[in-house]
Each structure stands twice: as C-alpha cells, then as structure tokens.
Design a protein around this motif. Structure first.
Motif, PDB file in Angstrom:
ATOM      1  N   ARG A  21       1.053  -1.247  -0.098  1.00  0.00           N
ATOM      2  CA  ARG A  21      -0.027  -0.145   0.148  1.00  0.00           C
ATOM      3  C   ARG A  21       0.758   1.386  -0.041  1.00  0.00           C
ATOM      4  NH1 ARG A  21      -5.900  -1.078   3.110  1.00  0.00           N
ATOM      5  NH2 ARG A  21      -6.225  -3.217   2.803  1.00  0.00           N
ATOM      6  N   LEU A  22       1.925   1.142   0.058  1.00  0.00           N
ATOM      7  CA  LEU A  22       2.995   2.875   0.304  1.00  0.00           C
ATOM      8  C   LEU A  22       2.808   2.766  -1.390  1.00  0.00           C
ATOM      9  CD1 LEU A  22       6.069   0.721   2.162  1.00  0.00           C
ATOM     10  CD2 LEU A  22       4.210   2.126   2.929  1.00  0.00           C
ATOM     11  N   LYS A  23       3.395   4.474  -1.799  1.00  0.00           N
ATOM     12  CA  LYS A  23       4.105   4.541  -2.789  1.00  0.00           C
ATOM     13  C   LYS A  23       4.762   4.066  -3.285  1.00  0.00           C
ATOM     14  CE  LYS A  23       1.165   9.522  -2.077  1.00  0.00           C
ATOM     15  NZ  LYS A  23       1.372  10.357  -1.712  1.00  0.00           N
ATOM     16  N   SER A  24       5.131   4.225  -4.484  1.00  0.00           N
ATOM     17  CA  SER A  24       6.307   4.224  -5.315  1.00  0.00           C
ATOM     18  C   SER A  24       7.324   4.727  -4.709  1.00  0.00           C
ATOM     19  CB  SER A  24       5.955   4.565  -6.490  1.00  0.00           C
ATOM     20  OG  SER A  24       6.756   3.594  -7.471  1.00  0.00           O
ATOM     21  N   SER A  26       9.344   4.406  -1.922  1.00  0.00           N
ATOM     22  CA  SER A  26       8.726   4.826  -0.397  1.00  0.00           C
ATOM     23  C   SER A  26       9.901   4.261   0.139  1.00  0.00           C
ATOM     24  CB  SER A  26       7.723   5.086   0.212  1.00  0.00           C
ATOM     25  OG  SER A  26       6.741   5.756  -1.320  1.00  0.00           O
ATOM     26  N   ASP A 129      11.428   8.862  -2.500  1.00  0.00           N
ATOM     27  CA  ASP A 129      10.808   9.802  -2.665  1.00  0.00           C
ATOM     28  C   ASP A 129      10.338  10.666  -1.327  1.00  0.00           C
ATOM     29  OD1 ASP A 129      11.580  10.343  -5.348  1.00  0.00           O
ATOM     30  OD2 ASP A 129      10.557   8.795  -5.907  1.00  0.00           O
ATOM     31  N   ASN A 130       9.632   9.054  -0.917  1.00  0.00           N
ATOM     32  CA  ASN A 130       8.747   9.476   0.275  1.00  0.00           C
ATOM     33  C   ASN A 130       8.529   8.798   1.082  1.00  0.00           C
ATOM     34  OD1 ASN A 130       6.932  10.797  -1.990  1.00  0.00           O
ATOM     35  ND2 ASN A 130       6.156   8.451  -2.577  1.00  0.00           N
ATOM     36  N   TYR A 132       7.677   7.278   4.976  1.00  0.00           N
ATOM     37  CA  TYR A 132       6.420   7.353   6.336  1.00  0.00           C
ATOM     38  C   TYR A 132       6.798   6.853   7.504  1.00  0.00           C
ATOM     39  CZ  TYR A 132       3.473   6.156   2.017  1.00  0.00           C
ATOM     40  OH  TYR A 132       2.220   5.951   1.128  1.00  0.00           O
ATOM     41  N   HIS A 164       9.213  14.290   0.510  1.00  0.00           N
ATOM     42  CA  HIS A 164       8.032  13.852   1.043  1.00  0.00           C
ATOM     43  C   HIS A 164       7.543  13.145   2.266  1.00  0.00           C
ATOM     44  CE1 HIS A 164       6.744  16.359  -2.536  1.00  0.00           C
ATOM     45  NE2 HIS A 164       7.637  15.575  -3.524  1.00  0.00           N
ATOM     46  N   GLU A 166       5.230  11.507   4.748  1.00  0.00           N
ATOM     47  CA  GLU A 166       3.778  10.008   4.949  1.00  0.00           C
ATOM     48  C   GLU A 166       3.569   9.236   5.882  1.00  0.00           C
ATOM     49  OE1 GLU A 166       1.881  10.287   2.046  1.00  0.00           O
ATOM     50  OE2 GLU A 166       3.378  11.167   0.403  1.00  0.00           O
TER      51      GLU A 166
END
Length: 429
Positions: A21-24, A26, A129-130, A132, A164, A166
């Motif tokens: 469920r993580l964004k690409s 991340s 990029d992200n 969490y 970013h 999250e």
C-alpha cells in the motif's frame, strides 16, 4: 517473554500487506516504544509499540524496522536493527535477541545492530521520494508526550527537508482491524485464560474477602498460564464501587448482599481479551439484582446480534440505546412519557448507561480502527452494556468479545459463564 513462540508467518504476511500500500519508491521507518522511567533508577516494565510488533514480532526495546521495497540495493529492502548485547547487559538485564533468533521470530533476513542504523539509513534514504513515519493516530489518544516516533520525525525533517513525508497510520488502521487466523487464535487464548481465572474466582469469592485478594487470584492464574499479565488495570468493584466506571483502587471488603462488578482480562502475546461479569458476593442474587442483571443480559444478546458485517458504528449505538431505554422503563428507572419528550441529542438512558456499547479489540484493548467504516469480517469487538443505579448502590455490566464472521459472528467468550443461575450454581458448588 512468557508466551510461546508465534512463528514468523503472521509478521511476514503483515509486512507484505503493508508495503503493498506504499506509494512508489517509498521508505517506511518504525520504532520500538520508549522506555519510561519509574523512579530514580528503574524503568517501567517495557511494553512494545503495537504497530512495531504487528510488523516484526520483536518484543524488545531499542529496535528499528526499515522497509524500502524499491530500494536499488536489494540488501536493504527489509532491515531490522537491534540493540547489540554484551556481557554486562546479559548479566544485569538478561538475554536479548541474537540475529538468528530475530530472523526466526520476524522472518526478516537482514539484521544489523542499532549502531549501524544511521550510516545504513543515510546510504539509502536519499534514493527514496517518500518517507513514511508512524505516529499514534488512535483517536482515543491525547498527545502530550514527545514519544520516539515524533522525535525521529523532527530529526529526519532537519536532515532531509525536501523529501515528501507520509503517514503510515492510515494504512495500519485498515490492516490491523481485520484479524488473521493467527491473531484470532491468540485472542482466543487470552479469552481462555480469562475464563479459567473467572472460574477460579467464582470458587474464591465469599463475604469478607477483599477486592485485592480477588485481584491476586486473577493475577496468579494469568501468570500461571503464560499470560503477560492483565490486559488493563483490573476493575474489582464491589457494592457502590461498581457505579464508578474506571474504579481500580480494589481495596475494599466485599460484603454480604453486594454485587461485585469485574472488568478484567488477560493479555497473551500482546493480544488482549476484555471481559466484564457481575456476581453476588454471597452466591445468590437478590430479586432486584437479578432484575437488573437480566435486563443487561437481554441488551447484551440483542446488541451482539447486530455485530455483523456492514453494521455502521453510529447506527448500531443508536439502536442499542433504544433497547436499553425499553429495559430501563421496565425497571422503573425511566418513565415512558418522559422518554417521548426527551431531547434526542441527550437521551435519558444515558443517566444509567453512559458509555458506548462496543469498541474494537486487538493489540490495543481499545484497538486502532475507524469509527466511520462499516464493520468487516475479521473485526473483533467487545459488547458491554451496563446499568448503573447510584441511588441503589448497584452497577451491573456484562461484556464478551465478538468476532465478525461471514454471515454472522462468533462469541470468543461463549465458554465463560454468564447465565446467572449457572453463576450461582458454580459459586455454591
């Protein structure tokens, strides 16, 4: 840990669901709980962060999990960092996980010592990029202490301000609420230990015993069966103490003619049971006590029947309120004509039943879940109606743990006596 090994399948499955469920591109970072000082030279007994445990099965302080499924270096896609033990720690604190033991427990193959965390993280985080971060978003929690995850977030933002950031919590809120077969079995184990403690107490209670002596009997049975201990501070409320919802003093003598309200349960492998029963000190309910008990029991049965897939939280509690109102009228505590004129926003039943009927149950006693999402198969919820009558010095609450199944539900506490006649029979055997 007192509990038996769980195996790594649960935690491997949980991590797979989470990273899906993580964004690409991340990276997600999870910390174990803080160690909290109790006094000048002691900490409180360590309690693991439930999200960290959910993803690793590691029940030890000073541990970090890093998940980066798209990491360009395959070596660091799933990494666990542990406190490295030494002879001094072994002598003063006891055994800590070895790398092999951590692999066996968690299913994570890449294990490093904690002092390597900063260097390894820095070599990979700039390719993500992200980031969490997992903060406590349980809506029952009021943030007053800058716990480990919050401190880490501040440090990361100083070092890596242009990433970013999250939230992991919304993902875990959806995942943790649906229990796997292993989690259901662990919860059932906690319920079974709770049952045995209740049966023990039924044979122990009599006029003149103290609430703390009853607590000692419960604790003995819990620990004897490998439970971590109590799932929450036990409530052993005799007589008028039962009208105090969170009474935990447990220091009074239980008197002839009183009812004791029990709200206690076992924790096993970090999974919690949650039980409430009300029993007569002398082994026999009076006529009035039995009338109130039967009313609560009827509400429990009707409310339990509504705990099915698709039920909406607010609708459920409104319906239970209507059922309770009818029972309170039958007991002479409310008048029908007054109920007809009541303010719907302040229903009269709340004078005698002022708390909610159900909450989710799991790694947290009040488990992490959405109030606005319909109930799902795999949810475990308590069902705990009560009636509290200050003017009579009487409080009765009953509570079981209910698993929602396809087409219905299953009571995980079906083997714990609740029928008042059975309770009287067991107490007088």
């Amino acid at each position: 840990m007192k509990y038996l090994p769980i195996g790594d399948q649960l935690f491997t499955f949980n991590r797979k669901n989470f990273v899906s469920r993580l964004k690409s591109n991340s990276i997600a970072i999870f910390q174990s709980n803080d160690e909290f000082p109790r006094n000048g030279d002691q900490n409180f007994i360590f309690k693991q962060n439930p999200d960290f445990f959910y993803l690793t099965g590691i029940d030890q302080e000073q541990s970090i999990l890093v998940l980066y499924p798209d990491c360009p270096n395959p070596l660091y896609r799933e990494v666990l960092f542990l406190r490295q033990t030494n002879d001094h720690i072994a002598i003063w604190e006891g055994h800590k996980y070895t790398k092999d033991e951590a692999r066996e427990t968690s299913g994570i193959q890449q294990i490093y010592w904690l002092h390597e965390y900063e260097n390894i993280l820095h070599t990979i985080i700039n390719y993500a990029d992200n980031i969490y971060i997992n903060t406590n978003e349980n809506d029952r929690y009021v943030h007053t202490v800058p716990y480990r995850d919050m401190r880490m977030l501040e440090e990361l933002k100083k070092k890596y301000p242009l990433h970013h950031y999250e939230r992991s919590a919304p993902i875990l809120r959806d995942l943790r609420v649906v229990k796997s077969d292993v989690e259901i079995a662990l919860t059932q184990k906690a319920c079974d230990i709770t049952r045995d403690a209740f049966l023990r107490v039924l044979k122990f209670v009599k006029p003149g015993v103290t609430e703390y002596e009853i607590e000692a009997e419960i604790t003995h049975e819990f620990l004897r069966q490998r439970a971590t201990g109590h799932a929450y501070n036990p409530i052993i409320a005799s007589g008028k103490n039962a009208i105090v919802l969170h009474y935990i003093d447990n220091n009074q003598v239980c008197k002839d003619g009183e009812v004791i309200l029990f709200d206690w349960a076992a924790e096993y492998a970090n999974y919690n049971a949650d039980m409430t029963r009300s029993i007569p000190v002398n082994g026999r309910f009076t006529k009035r006590q039995r009338e109130v008990y039967d009313a609560v029991w009827r509400v429990l049965r009707e409310a339990t029947a509504m705990l099915v897939e698709g039920t909406v939280w607010n609708d459920y509690h409104e319906e239970v309120g209507k059922i309770m109102t009818s029972e309170l009228i039958g007991l002479g505590l409310l008048k029908k004509h007054e109920v007809e004129k009541q303010d719907p926003k302040m229903p009269l039943y709340k004078k005698y039943f002022m708390h909610g009927t159900s909450h989710h149950l799991g790694l947290d006693v009040h488990d992490y879940a959405s109030r606005y999402k319909p109930f799902e198969v795999g949810n475990i919820l308590t069902c705990e109606p009560g009636i509290y009558i200050p003017e009579e010095g009487l409080g009765i609450r009953l509570e079981n743990d209910i698993l929602i199944t396809p087409g219905g539900n299953r009571d995980l506490m079906a083997q714990i006596p609740i029928d008042p006649e059975e309770i009287e029979q067991l107490m007088n055997a």
